[in-house]
Design an enzyme around this catalytic site. Structure first.
Site, PDB file in Angstrom:
ATOM      1  N   SER A 195       0.764  -1.183   0.035  1.00 11.72           N
ATOM      2  CA  SER A 195      -0.152  -0.158  -0.029  1.00 11.72           C
ATOM      3  C   SER A 195       0.658   1.250   0.050  1.00 11.72           C
ATOM      4  CB  SER A 195      -0.990  -0.035   1.212  1.00 11.72           C
ATOM      5  OG  SER A 195      -0.310  -0.122   2.185  1.00 11.72           O
ATOM      6  N   THR A 238      -2.373  -6.386  -0.561  1.00 14.33           N
ATOM      7  CA  THR A 238      -3.366  -5.577   0.119  1.00 14.33           C
ATOM      8  C   THR A 238      -4.677  -6.123  -0.050  1.00 14.33           C
ATOM      9  OG1 THR A 238      -3.455  -3.717  -1.356  1.00 14.33           O
ATOM     10  CG2 THR A 238      -1.454  -3.600   0.076  1.00 14.33           C
ATOM     11  N   ASP A 248     -22.649  -0.757   8.155  1.00 15.59           N
ATOM     12  CA  ASP A 248     -21.988  -1.151   6.902  1.00 15.59           C
ATOM     13  C   ASP A 248     -23.403  -0.674   5.675  1.00 15.59           C
ATOM     14  OD1 ASP A 248     -20.919  -1.548   4.307  1.00 15.59           O
ATOM     15  OD2 ASP A 248     -19.306  -2.640   5.272  1.00 15.59           O
ATOM     16  N   ARG A 290      -7.921   2.889   7.974  1.00 13.00           N
ATOM     17  CA  ARG A 290      -6.760   4.035   7.482  1.00 13.00           C
ATOM     18  C   ARG A 290      -6.947   5.290   8.524  1.00 13.00           C
ATOM     19  NH1 ARG A 290      -5.376   0.596   4.774  1.00 13.00           N
ATOM     20  NH2 ARG A 290      -5.227   0.388   2.492  1.00 13.00           N
ATOM     21  N   ASP A 340      -3.477   1.772  15.198  1.00 13.57           N
ATOM     22  CA  ASP A 340      -2.587   1.303  14.454  1.00 13.57           C
ATOM     23  C   ASP A 340      -2.379   2.088  13.269  1.00 13.57           C
ATOM     24  OD1 ASP A 340      -0.978  -1.272  13.591  1.00 13.57           O
ATOM     25  OD2 ASP A 340      -2.486  -1.109  12.084  1.00 13.57           O
ATOM     26  N   GLU A 386       0.819   9.178   7.720  1.00 11.47           N
ATOM     27  CA  GLU A 386       1.914   8.299   7.379  1.00 11.47           C
ATOM     28  C   GLU A 386       2.640   8.622   6.515  1.00 11.47           C
ATOM     29  OE1 GLU A 386       0.252   4.203   7.431  1.00 11.47           O
ATOM     30  OE2 GLU A 386      -1.259   4.519   9.248  1.00 11.47           O
ATOM     31  N   HIS A 424       0.766   0.546  11.836  1.00  7.67           N
ATOM     32  CA  HIS A 424      -0.013   0.099  10.905  1.00  7.67           C
ATOM     33  C   HIS A 424       0.575  -1.336  10.654  1.00  7.67           C
ATOM     34  CE1 HIS A 424      -2.018   1.389   6.889  1.00  7.67           C
ATOM     35  NE2 HIS A 424      -2.342   0.040   7.282  1.00  7.67           N
ATOM     36  N   GLY A 457      -2.285  -6.145  10.299  1.00  6.65           N
ATOM     37  CA  GLY A 457      -2.449  -7.165   9.400  1.00  6.65           C
ATOM     38  C   GLY A 457      -1.138  -8.013   9.113  1.00  6.65           C
ATOM     39  N   TYR A 458      -0.063  -7.386   9.872  1.00 10.66           N
ATOM     40  CA  TYR A 458       1.048  -8.001   9.921  1.00 10.66           C
ATOM     41  C   TYR A 458       1.472  -9.489  10.511  1.00 10.66           C
ATOM     42  CZ  TYR A 458       3.451  -4.434   7.190  1.00 10.66           C
ATOM     43  OH  TYR A 458       3.801  -3.449   6.349  1.00 10.66           O
TER      44      TYR A 458
END
Length: 376
Positions: free
Chosen positions: A45, A67, A147, A209, A233, A238, A255, A258-259
């Site tokens: 990203s 991503t 949503d 985000r 996070d 950034e 960030h 998701g790592y």
């Protein structure tokens, strides 16, 4: 075939090494000259993929982004060029869901305020929001989903309005893409007015985000509301978060929600599968071949874990406090944000940890959380 790839993308060599020449690059500083001869471009990203980057390249066949989101890629431009694009939706959803769940357990322990009994509102019910809901529901937590896009598309799940969610939720976890215009704009979805309107003692977690929350407004609100507890996070600006905001977060990370090793491997593997499909060749490598064994063989349980014991099990897999400490020490240093992401240790998902239980109580909830080997 020349394959230009972000140097921070894992497992590229074992997956793509047989397909062509691999050329690793810094994804954030990638230049048109570095990609002008590429047949394949693999990014994350941090790379903006657009005409400015690719106009000098006349041979690119495939762009892959490891991503979920695609806001960093000019899809319309790729289409006009006939360049095939693929991303990896859902590749890190489990990792993000577990990160958010662990953050809630950590907050519960820090403030002696049990997670059970609280209502969690999830804004954005896509892959990562759904994964977060899965963890929470496995643990018996009431979840509210907001949503409007999925609701309009006919998703059969129960949804509530954002206003209802803000009124009823004790915890809010954000999982929306960044949308800068239109009816469902998410840019600064949480502006100063909305932040000030949050109910007392709310926990707010952002794993999507940074600019979904107006960070300058968040600083102002936190100066007035100590009851608002934050886990951040992602950050506006950034890789240069506002330094004034960091002390206001209970947990702060660069960030990396998701790592997980599984998530990162899954993202690269999904691109490998798509490229093999494009080339009309068999995908001979398997995801399970890539992952190392976890350093804890198994944990034997004499009794099913309560909330505090569950946090201890979660910490065997991932201790959020460690990343928070590193972040506070490094974020203000030159290139600190990106260095932390690049050097992030190999966090695992719950599935890496096997649990052995021989009692008579119901154990499905542990399996539903993702732990492996649970049985009687």
């Amino acid at each position: 075939m020349k394959i230009v790839v972000d140097e921070n993308m894992p497992y590229v060599e074992p997956l793509f090494g047989d397909l062509g020449e691999i050329i690793p690059v810094n994804g954030r500083t990638l230049t048109p000259e570095q990609v002008q001869d590429a047949d394949v471009l693999l990014v994350r990203s941090v790379t903006r993929v657009n005409a400015a980057l690719l106009e000098a390249n006349q041979k690119l066949k495939f762009v892959g982004s490891a991503t979920i989101g695609t806001d960093h890629v000019d899809l319309a431009y790729l289409a006009t060029r006939g360049i095939v694009f693929s991303n990896a939706p859902g590749c890190n959803a489990t990792a993000v869901g577990e990160f958010a769940f662990i953050a809630m357990l950590e907050l519960a322990a820090r403030f002696n305020s049990p997670l059970r009994g609280k209502v969690v509102g999830i804004v954005g019910a896509g892959n990562t929001g759904s994964a977060t809901a899965k963890c929470l529901e496995a643990f018996g937590i009431k979840v509210l989903l907001n949503d409007p896009i999925k609701e309009a598309e006919g998703d059969p799940r129960d949804f509530v309005s954002l206003e209802t969610l803000l009124q009823e939720a004790d915890i809010i976890s954000l999982h929306v893409p960044i949308t800068r215009t239109g009816e469902h704009k998410t840019l600064h979805l949480f502006d100063e007015a909305r932040l000030m309107s949050l109910k007392a003692n709310i926990w707010l977690i952002n794993c999507c985000r940074g600019d979904v929350i107006d960070n300058q407004a968040l600083i102002k609100v936190k100066q007035q509301r100590d009851d608002l507890k934050l886990v951040l996070d992602v950050w506006e600006g950034e890789p240069n978060p506002m330094p004034e905001l960091v002390p206001f977060a209970e947990f702060a990370t660069p960030h990396i929600a998701g790592y997980s090793l599984e998530g990162k491997a899954r993202g690269t593997f999904m691109l490998y599968q798509k490229l093999c499909e494009l080339l009309a060749i068999p995908a001979t490598k398997g995801l399970s071949d890539l992952l190392p064994r976890f350093n804890i063989k198994a944990v034997e349980l004499e009794q099913l874990p309560d909330e505090k014991a569950l946090l201890q099990l979660a910490r065997f897999v991932y201790d959020l406090r460690d990343d928070d400490a590193v972040f506070r020490n490094c974020f203000a240093k030159e290139n600190g944000f990106d260095i932390m992401r690049k050097n992030h240790k190999h966090r695992r998902e719950f599935s890496a940890l096997a649990l052995a239980y021989r009692g008579q109580s119901e154990v499905d909830w542990l399996s539903n959380l993702g732990f492996s080997g649970v049985g009687r």
